[in-house]
Design a protein around this motif. Structure first.
Motif, PDB file in Angstrom:
ATOM      1  N   PHE A  19       0.821  -1.211   0.000  1.00  0.00           N
ATOM      2  CA  PHE A  19       0.000   0.000   0.000  1.00  0.00           C
ATOM      3  C   PHE A  19       0.858   1.267   0.000  1.00  0.00           C
ATOM      4  O   PHE A  19       0.484   2.282  -0.613  1.00  0.00           O
ATOM      5  CB  PHE A  19      -0.945   0.004   1.201  1.00  0.00           C
ATOM      6  CG  PHE A  19      -2.216  -0.752   0.965  1.00  0.00           C
ATOM      7  CD1 PHE A  19      -3.211  -0.224   0.166  1.00  0.00           C
ATOM      8  CD2 PHE A  19      -2.413  -1.999   1.523  1.00  0.00           C
ATOM      9  CE1 PHE A  19      -4.388  -0.917  -0.071  1.00  0.00           C
ATOM     10  CE2 PHE A  19      -3.586  -2.712   1.298  1.00  0.00           C
ATOM     11  CZ  PHE A  19      -4.576  -2.168   0.499  1.00  0.00           C
ATOM     12  N   GLN A  22       1.912   2.220  -3.438  1.00  0.00           N
ATOM     13  CA  GLN A  22       0.833   2.893  -4.162  1.00  0.00           C
ATOM     14  C   GLN A  22       0.605   4.309  -3.637  1.00  0.00           C
ATOM     15  O   GLN A  22       0.341   5.234  -4.408  1.00  0.00           O
ATOM     16  CB  GLN A  22      -0.465   2.096  -4.023  1.00  0.00           C
ATOM     17  CG  GLN A  22      -0.448   0.740  -4.701  1.00  0.00           C
ATOM     18  CD  GLN A  22      -1.801   0.058  -4.579  1.00  0.00           C
ATOM     19  OE1 GLN A  22      -2.764   0.433  -5.240  1.00  0.00           O
ATOM     20  NE2 GLN A  22      -1.864  -0.949  -3.733  1.00  0.00           N
ATOM     21  N   SER A  63       3.132  -7.397  -3.696  1.00  0.00           N
ATOM     22  CA  SER A  63       1.781  -7.920  -3.906  1.00  0.00           C
ATOM     23  C   SER A  63       1.792  -9.432  -4.080  1.00  0.00           C
ATOM     24  O   SER A  63       1.014 -10.157  -3.434  1.00  0.00           O
ATOM     25  CB  SER A  63       1.159  -7.257  -5.133  1.00  0.00           C
ATOM     26  OG  SER A  63      -0.085  -7.844  -5.439  1.00  0.00           O
ATOM     27  N   ARG A 125      -3.440  -6.975   4.549  1.00  0.00           N
ATOM     28  CA  ARG A 125      -3.974  -5.840   3.803  1.00  0.00           C
ATOM     29  C   ARG A 125      -4.542  -4.775   4.737  1.00  0.00           C
ATOM     30  O   ARG A 125      -4.422  -3.572   4.471  1.00  0.00           O
ATOM     31  CB  ARG A 125      -5.039  -6.310   2.824  1.00  0.00           C
ATOM     32  CG  ARG A 125      -4.472  -7.064   1.631  1.00  0.00           C
ATOM     33  CD  ARG A 125      -5.530  -7.395   0.617  1.00  0.00           C
ATOM     34  NE  ARG A 125      -6.476  -8.383   1.124  1.00  0.00           N
ATOM     35  CZ  ARG A 125      -7.792  -8.260   1.056  1.00  0.00           C
ATOM     36  NH1 ARG A 125      -8.326  -7.181   0.522  1.00  0.00           N
ATOM     37  NH2 ARG A 125      -8.581  -9.210   1.514  1.00  0.00           N
ATOM     38  N   SER A 129      -3.357  -0.959   4.964  1.00  0.00           N
ATOM     39  CA  SER A 129      -4.323   0.105   4.698  1.00  0.00           C
ATOM     40  C   SER A 129      -4.245   1.198   5.760  1.00  0.00           C
ATOM     41  O   SER A 129      -4.253   2.401   5.442  1.00  0.00           O
ATOM     42  CB  SER A 129      -5.742  -0.469   4.650  1.00  0.00           C
ATOM     43  OG  SER A 129      -5.867  -1.406   3.608  1.00  0.00           O
ATOM     44  N   GLU A 235     -19.232   0.976   2.480  1.00  0.00           N
ATOM     45  CA  GLU A 235     -17.827   0.886   2.080  1.00  0.00           C
ATOM     46  C   GLU A 235     -17.554   1.662   0.793  1.00  0.00           C
ATOM     47  O   GLU A 235     -16.446   2.145   0.572  1.00  0.00           O
ATOM     48  CB  GLU A 235     -17.426  -0.580   1.884  1.00  0.00           C
ATOM     49  CG  GLU A 235     -17.342  -1.380   3.166  1.00  0.00           C
ATOM     50  CD  GLU A 235     -17.057  -2.854   2.890  1.00  0.00           C
ATOM     51  OE1 GLU A 235     -16.902  -3.206   1.700  1.00  0.00           O
ATOM     52  OE2 GLU A 235     -17.001  -3.636   3.847  1.00  0.00           O
ATOM     53  N   PHE A 273      -6.748   6.819  -4.584  1.00  0.00           N
ATOM     54  CA  PHE A 273      -6.073   5.724  -3.868  1.00  0.00           C
ATOM     55  C   PHE A 273      -6.769   5.398  -2.550  1.00  0.00           C
ATOM     56  O   PHE A 273      -6.874   4.228  -2.159  1.00  0.00           O
ATOM     57  CB  PHE A 273      -4.618   6.119  -3.608  1.00  0.00           C
ATOM     58  CG  PHE A 273      -3.941   5.275  -2.557  1.00  0.00           C
ATOM     59  CD1 PHE A 273      -3.531   3.980  -2.834  1.00  0.00           C
ATOM     60  CD2 PHE A 273      -3.747   5.766  -1.273  1.00  0.00           C
ATOM     61  CE1 PHE A 273      -2.925   3.194  -1.867  1.00  0.00           C
ATOM     62  CE2 PHE A 273      -3.142   4.988  -0.303  1.00  0.00           C
ATOM     63  CZ  PHE A 273      -2.736   3.707  -0.599  1.00  0.00           C
ATOM     64  N   GLU A 276      -9.444   2.382  -1.946  1.00  0.00           N
ATOM     65  CA  GLU A 276      -9.097   0.975  -1.705  1.00  0.00           C
ATOM     66  C   GLU A 276      -8.751   0.691  -0.246  1.00  0.00           C
ATOM     67  O   GLU A 276      -9.287  -0.252   0.347  1.00  0.00           O
ATOM     68  CB  GLU A 276      -7.951   0.559  -2.621  1.00  0.00           C
ATOM     69  CG  GLU A 276      -7.547  -0.902  -2.505  1.00  0.00           C
ATOM     70  CD  GLU A 276      -8.677  -1.856  -2.840  1.00  0.00           C
ATOM     71  OE1 GLU A 276      -8.681  -2.983  -2.303  1.00  0.00           O
ATOM     72  OE2 GLU A 276      -9.578  -1.462  -3.618  1.00  0.00           O
ATOM     73  N   ARG A 279     -11.930   0.870   1.810  1.00  0.00           N
ATOM     74  CA  ARG A 279     -12.770  -0.303   1.555  1.00  0.00           C
ATOM     75  C   ARG A 279     -12.184  -1.540   2.237  1.00  0.00           C
ATOM     76  O   ARG A 279     -12.916  -2.384   2.753  1.00  0.00           O
ATOM     77  CB  ARG A 279     -12.897  -0.525   0.054  1.00  0.00           C
ATOM     78  CG  ARG A 279     -13.826  -1.663  -0.315  1.00  0.00           C
ATOM     79  CD  ARG A 279     -13.880  -1.841  -1.824  1.00  0.00           C
ATOM     80  NE  ARG A 279     -14.426  -0.652  -2.467  1.00  0.00           N
ATOM     81  CZ  ARG A 279     -14.453  -0.483  -3.785  1.00  0.00           C
ATOM     82  NH1 ARG A 279     -13.943  -1.402  -4.583  1.00  0.00           N
ATOM     83  NH2 ARG A 279     -14.980   0.614  -4.303  1.00  0.00           N
ATOM     84  N   THR A 280     -10.839  -1.648   2.231  1.00  0.00           N
ATOM     85  CA  THR A 280     -10.194  -2.784   2.897  1.00  0.00           C
ATOM     86  C   THR A 280     -10.460  -2.767   4.393  1.00  0.00           C
ATOM     87  O   THR A 280     -10.673  -3.815   5.015  1.00  0.00           O
ATOM     88  CB  THR A 280      -8.674  -2.758   2.623  1.00  0.00           C
ATOM     89  OG1 THR A 280      -8.444  -2.802   1.216  1.00  0.00           O
ATOM     90  CG2 THR A 280      -7.983  -3.939   3.287  1.00  0.00           C
ATOM     91  N   GLU A 283     -13.842  -4.092   4.819  1.00  0.00           N
ATOM     92  CA  GLU A 283     -13.817  -5.546   4.645  1.00  0.00           C
ATOM     93  C   GLU A 283     -13.220  -6.223   5.873  1.00  0.00           C
ATOM     94  O   GLU A 283     -13.689  -7.285   6.307  1.00  0.00           O
ATOM     95  CB  GLU A 283     -13.005  -5.901   3.402  1.00  0.00           C
ATOM     96  CG  GLU A 283     -12.924  -7.380   3.104  1.00  0.00           C
ATOM     97  CD  GLU A 283     -11.980  -7.691   1.949  1.00  0.00           C
ATOM     98  OE1 GLU A 283     -11.722  -8.895   1.710  1.00  0.00           O
ATOM     99  OE2 GLU A 283     -11.483  -6.747   1.303  1.00  0.00           O
TER     100      GLU A 283
END
Length: 536
Positions: A19, A22, A63, A125, A129, A235, A273, A276, A279-280, A283
């Motif tokens: 992450f 990114q 990744s 993840r 994040s 989300e 960016f 994600e 959202r993670t 999740e």
């Protein structure tokens, strides 16, 4: 978790690198635009392009490696949980079916272990994040404190708004999980008793009952889906609103000259960016909720203690006398002792105490049975609820290793030659021996018990499902094949009782008469009434 600490930490580090690589790309692109494109410096443009390529390579490597290790963690968590559950079910033994339903155990082994694995999978993840959001907020603060402040305030607000959606989701998920366990138990019972249901014409009734419970599960699943859909919508919606706000403010700041064009591009990249990682995090909260429910189920299973603890260490030279103080039954070594009870539950209770499946004042050779070592290998209790395992018939009947009693001798004593010949010792047995009739399964269970050849064999109604001719053959051969060994048979069959060396008549849980079958018929009217199925 403790065993996988290093691999979980490694996945967290790799997730952070993934992450972060990114998160830094928009900043690099912004610098390339400001110094290389707007500034007309080709060298600076190439340098920042090289940095961007390096970040891309780091992202790719981290990744792939993170994914491989995350899958490893997921599988390890699943299999380790299955190992724990399997060891616990083996440790519980006879306690398991009394405390937990088959559906509960099946659900733990199928769905709960996967959800526990999902928790370890998302940790990498999720950690990355959180770190990436903090880094992006710091970059925004360093460039424009209002934009950084929007992110720092916006992320907790998003989490606070989404948090109330998790509690009803967890509650509904728990209720759905409970109904699935009950449905699994119903399905297991239906499959096990399908032949009986067909025989009595009860298929339609039980099919309707299963259909009703299935609809309950469906409705509970819909309620879970509604709660899950709200979380999934949040989300997307809440991070999207934050992204739109950051982009809108960045555009106004660029228009006012407070930030450069490169910084505006970077801010837009940050905004895109952030979707994600946010959202993670959503999740992760969802999977943690499911994992918490699943872990609770597994922990409840692991917390169950055996009703009878096997801690005996004293050695007793067998064969020895077995005495049950509660009933007054004395089982002398090397003989076939029959227990005839006016109430079959009394005979079953005696068998449970003799095999130490229930607490009782039982001694073996004068030593309390609770203190005797290797009780399970010394005393074997065989009941009609015992299951036949799937696989080759030979492996189903013969104990592990070299059988102490030749298998052909056990087959002959149980009058099961026709069953074995029809299937073949190398033939495959279906789960629970469904292809056999009740009498055939009973004889095969008797073969398995005889082949184990324990010091003490306790049989509970071993001939209740066979015809009179077969029962007479078993009664005649049983004493011969068990010669020199101690055998206890709980039965009211006159054919078996007549072949026993000694008969104890139990009424209201206590032995009230003893002797041979014929003597008791002549001297004990209550015994005669029980074994002849009529009054005298």
């Amino acid at each position: 978790m403790r065993v996988q600490r290093r691999s979980v930490l490694a996945v967290a580090v790799l997730g952070t690198l993934f992450f972060l690589s990114q998160a830094l790309m928009p900043a690099v692109i912004g610098r390339a635009i400001d110094t290389g494109v707007a500034g007309g410096d080709t060298g600076a443009l190439l340098r920042w392009a090289g940095v961007l390529c390096a970040l891309g390579v780091l992202q790719m490597v981290s990744s792939v490696t993170r994914h491989r290790m995350a899958v490893f963690n997921w599988l390890s968590a699943c299999y380790r949980t299955i190992q724990l559950v399997t060891r616990q079910t083996t440790r519980l033994g006879a306690t398991l079916p009394r405390r937990l339903t088959a559906g509960e155990v099946v659900s733990v082994g199928i769905s709960d272990v996967a959800r526990i694995g999902d928790v370890l999978d998302i940790l990498g993840r999720g950690t990355g994040s959180v770190v990436a959001i903090v880094v992006v907020a710091a970059l925004l603060l360093a460039t424009s404190w209002p934009l950084g402040l929007v992110v720092l305030v916006g992320v907790p607000v998003i989490l606070a708004v989404a948090a109330p959606l998790l509690r009803p989701y967890e509650r509904r998920e728990d209720a759905h999980r409970e109904l699935v366990s009950e449905l699994n138990s119903t399905a297991t019972d239906l499959v096990a008793g399908l032949r009986v249901l067909r025989g009595v014409g009860g298929e339609a009734l039980f099919a309707e009952r299963y259909r009703g419970r299935s609809q309950d599960v469906r409705r509970a699943g819909v309620r879970v889906a509604w709660a899950e859909s709200r979380i999934s919508g949040a989300e997307v919606l809440l991070p999207g609103l934050l992204v739109a706000l950051v982009t809108w403010l960045g555009a106004h700041f660029a228009q006012d000259g407070r930030i450069t064009v490169g910084q505006l591009v970077a801010f837009y990249g940050y905004a895109v960016f952030l979707v994600e990682p946010l959202r993670t995090i959503g999740e992760m909260a969802q999977k943690f909720t499911k994992g918490r429910v699943a872990a609770g189920r597994v922990c409840r299973l692991l917390a169950v203690e055996p009703e009878i603890a096997h801690t005996g260490k004293r050695r007793v030279d067998g064969p020895a006398e077995l005495v049950d103080a509660a009933s007054g039954l004395v089982v002398r070594p090397g003989r076939v002792t029959a227990v005839a009870a006016a109430d079959p539950r009394d005979a079953a209770a005696v068998a449970d105490r003799l095999g130490r499946y229930a607490e009782g004042d039982v001694t073996y050779g004068g030593v309390p049975l609770a203190e005797v070592a290797d009780v399970r290998s010394r005393v074997l209790v065989a009941v009609n609820e015992d299951r036949l395992f799937s696989g080759p018939l030979r492996e189903t009947l013969a104990p592990p290793g070299e059988p102490r009693l030749p298998l052909d001798a056990a087959v002959e004593a149980a009058a099961a030659g026709d069953v074995v010949a029809g299937t073949g010792l190398d033939g495959h047995v279906a789960e629970a021996g469904r292809e056999f009739s009740g009498g055939q399964r009973q004889r095969l269970r008797l073969v398995r018990a005889l082949a184990a050849d324990p010091e003490v064999l306790v049989l509970v109604e071993p001939t209740s499902a066979v015809d009179a001719h077969t029962e007479a053959a078993i009664a005649e051969r049983l004493g011969r094949v068990r010669s020199g060994r101690t055998t206890v048979i709980a039965t009211t069959s006159p054919l078996v009782l007549d072949r026993a060396d000694h008969v104890a008549f139990v009424e209201r849980g206590a032995v009230v008469a003893e002797g041979t079958h014929r003597d008791l018929l002549d001297t004990e009217p209550r015994y005669a009434a029980v074994v002849t199925r009529g009054a005298t």
